[in-house]
Design a protein around this motif. Structure first.
Motif, short mmCIF file in Angstrom:
data_model
loop_
_atom_site.label_atom_id
_atom_site.label_comp_id
_atom_site.label_asym_id
_atom_site.label_seq_id
_atom_site.Cartn_x
_atom_site.Cartn_y
_atom_site.Cartn_z
N VAL A 2 0.83 -1.20 0.00
CA VAL A 2 0.00 0.00 0.00
C VAL A 2 0.87 1.26 0.00
O VAL A 2 0.58 2.24 -0.68
CB VAL A 2 -0.94 -0.01 1.22
CG1 VAL A 2 -1.73 1.29 1.30
CG2 VAL A 2 -1.89 -1.20 1.15
N LYS A 3 1.98 1.21 0.77
CA LYS A 3 2.87 2.37 0.81
C LYS A 3 3.52 2.62 -0.55
O LYS A 3 3.69 3.76 -0.97
CB LYS A 3 3.95 2.15 1.87
CG LYS A 3 3.42 2.15 3.30
CD LYS A 3 4.55 2.01 4.29
CE LYS A 3 4.04 2.04 5.72
NZ LYS A 3 5.15 1.88 6.71
N VAL A 4 3.91 1.53 -1.24
CA VAL A 4 4.53 1.68 -2.55
C VAL A 4 3.55 2.28 -3.55
O VAL A 4 3.88 3.22 -4.30
CB VAL A 4 5.04 0.31 -3.06
CG1 VAL A 4 5.55 0.44 -4.50
CG2 VAL A 4 6.14 -0.22 -2.15
N ARG A 10 1.41 9.52 -5.48
CA ARG A 10 1.78 10.90 -5.15
C ARG A 10 2.78 11.46 -6.14
O ARG A 10 2.69 12.63 -6.55
CB ARG A 10 2.34 10.96 -3.72
CG ARG A 10 1.28 10.79 -2.63
CD ARG A 10 1.86 11.07 -1.26
NE ARG A 10 2.85 10.08 -0.88
CZ ARG A 10 2.56 8.95 -0.24
NH1 ARG A 10 1.30 8.67 0.08
NH2 ARG A 10 3.52 8.10 0.10
N ARG A 11 3.76 10.65 -6.54
CA ARG A 11 4.73 11.11 -7.53
C ARG A 11 4.07 11.37 -8.87
O ARG A 11 4.40 12.35 -9.56
CB ARG A 11 5.84 10.07 -7.69
CG ARG A 11 6.76 9.95 -6.49
CD ARG A 11 7.89 8.98 -6.76
NE ARG A 11 8.79 8.88 -5.61
CZ ARG A 11 9.88 8.11 -5.58
NH1 ARG A 11 10.21 7.40 -6.65
NH2 ARG A 11 10.64 8.08 -4.50
N SER A 15 3.94 14.95 -10.78
CA SER A 15 4.45 15.09 -12.15
C SER A 15 3.39 15.67 -13.07
O SER A 15 3.68 16.55 -13.89
CB SER A 15 4.91 13.72 -12.68
OG SER A 15 5.95 13.19 -11.89
N VAL A 16 2.16 15.21 -12.92
CA VAL A 16 1.07 15.74 -13.75
C VAL A 16 0.83 17.22 -13.44
O VAL A 16 0.64 18.05 -14.35
CB VAL A 16 -0.22 14.92 -13.55
CG1 VAL A 16 -1.40 15.58 -14.26
CG2 VAL A 16 -0.03 13.50 -14.07
#
Length: 258
Positions: A2-4, A10-11, A15-16
């Motif tokens: 889940v953390k990955v 989020r990344r 980026s978007v």
């Protein structure tokens, strides 16, 4: 797990959001040309000329040796396969289509892009941008737009210089210093060059110029409270510029040649 997934999400969102901000900044700068504001034209023209001089003219001592080394290296390497490949066509393929625009963009990123990011960052830290806005002066018009025009014109010009020096200068060096079989080199180039090659090089130069300038302005104008944040913004701008130019280079080549 889940953390990955959360970290990747989020990344991706960041980026978007960054791409959307870059597109918005590009749109605002492009809107200044239709029609261009009448106020401050003399100042804008002077900044454009200064930017072209810094980015193009002062970069010639770097561009010309790199182009000569690149051109002569390619000719030396591929002339040994003269019975298997068309030397002139191969040099055109590598220099005009790919190496010329990309190497020029890298040199501009190392010289001008970092300088623009540092300049904009210091103007933010020292509140010079805020002072311009309080005085009723649009920073996009007087600070950002001239750099966009100047860097774009400079990159297109430097690509032409790089191509000429790599092909003509490289041939002259190989012809004058070696005994390699390079006869009929220019005849092969004349057969290999088509109008699309020049159009693609020009298009890449324009897109590289806009992308590099907008990316540097974006990182430079990002809010900063301490001078120690300037090197971080500069390194991020350089990496982003290089990555975006690679993507644009591949995308344009794919459209025209695949």
């Amino acid at each position: 797990m889940v953390k990955v997934v959360g970290s990747l999400g989020r990344r991706t969102i960041r980026s978007v959001n960054r791409l959307m901000d870059l597109c918005a900044l590009t749109y605002r700068l492009a809107a200044l040309t239709m029609p261009p504001p009448r106020n401050g034209r003399a100042l804008v023209k002077r900044v454009i000329v200064e930017q072209i001089h810094f980015t193009a003219v002062q970069a010639l001592p770097v561009i010309i040796p790199v182009a000569l080394i690149t051109g002569s290296m390619l000719i030396v390497q591929f002339s040994q396969l003269s019975g298997q490949v068309d030397l002139g066509k191969l040099v055109v393929l590598l220099v005009l289509r790919e190496m010329g625009p990309l190497v020029t963009a890298i040199i501009v990123i190392l010289r001008s892009a970092t300088a623009v990011t540092i300049e904009m960052s210091y103007m933010c830290v020292l509140r010079e941008i805020d002072a311009l806005e309080m005085a009723g002066i649009d920073p996009l018009h007087t600070v950002c737009f001239p750099r966009l025009v100047g860097i774009t014109i400079a990159i297109v010009s430097l690509i032409l210089v790089f191509d000429l020096m790599a092909i003509i200068g490289g041939y002259a060096i190989v012809k004058g210093t070696t005994m390699l079989p390079v006869e009929g080199f220019f005849q092969q180039i004349a057969k290999g060059v088509v109008g699309t090659d020049f159009a693609v090089g020009l298009l890449k130069g324009i897109f590289f110029g806009v992308t590099i300038t907008v990316t540097c302005l974006y990182h430079g104008l990002a809010r900063k409270d301490q001078i120690t944040q300037v090197p971080v913004a500069t390194s991020r701008a350089a990496v982003d510029c290089f990555f975006y130019c690679l993507v644009i280079n591949i995308f344009i080549s794919f459209i025209y040649y695949v």
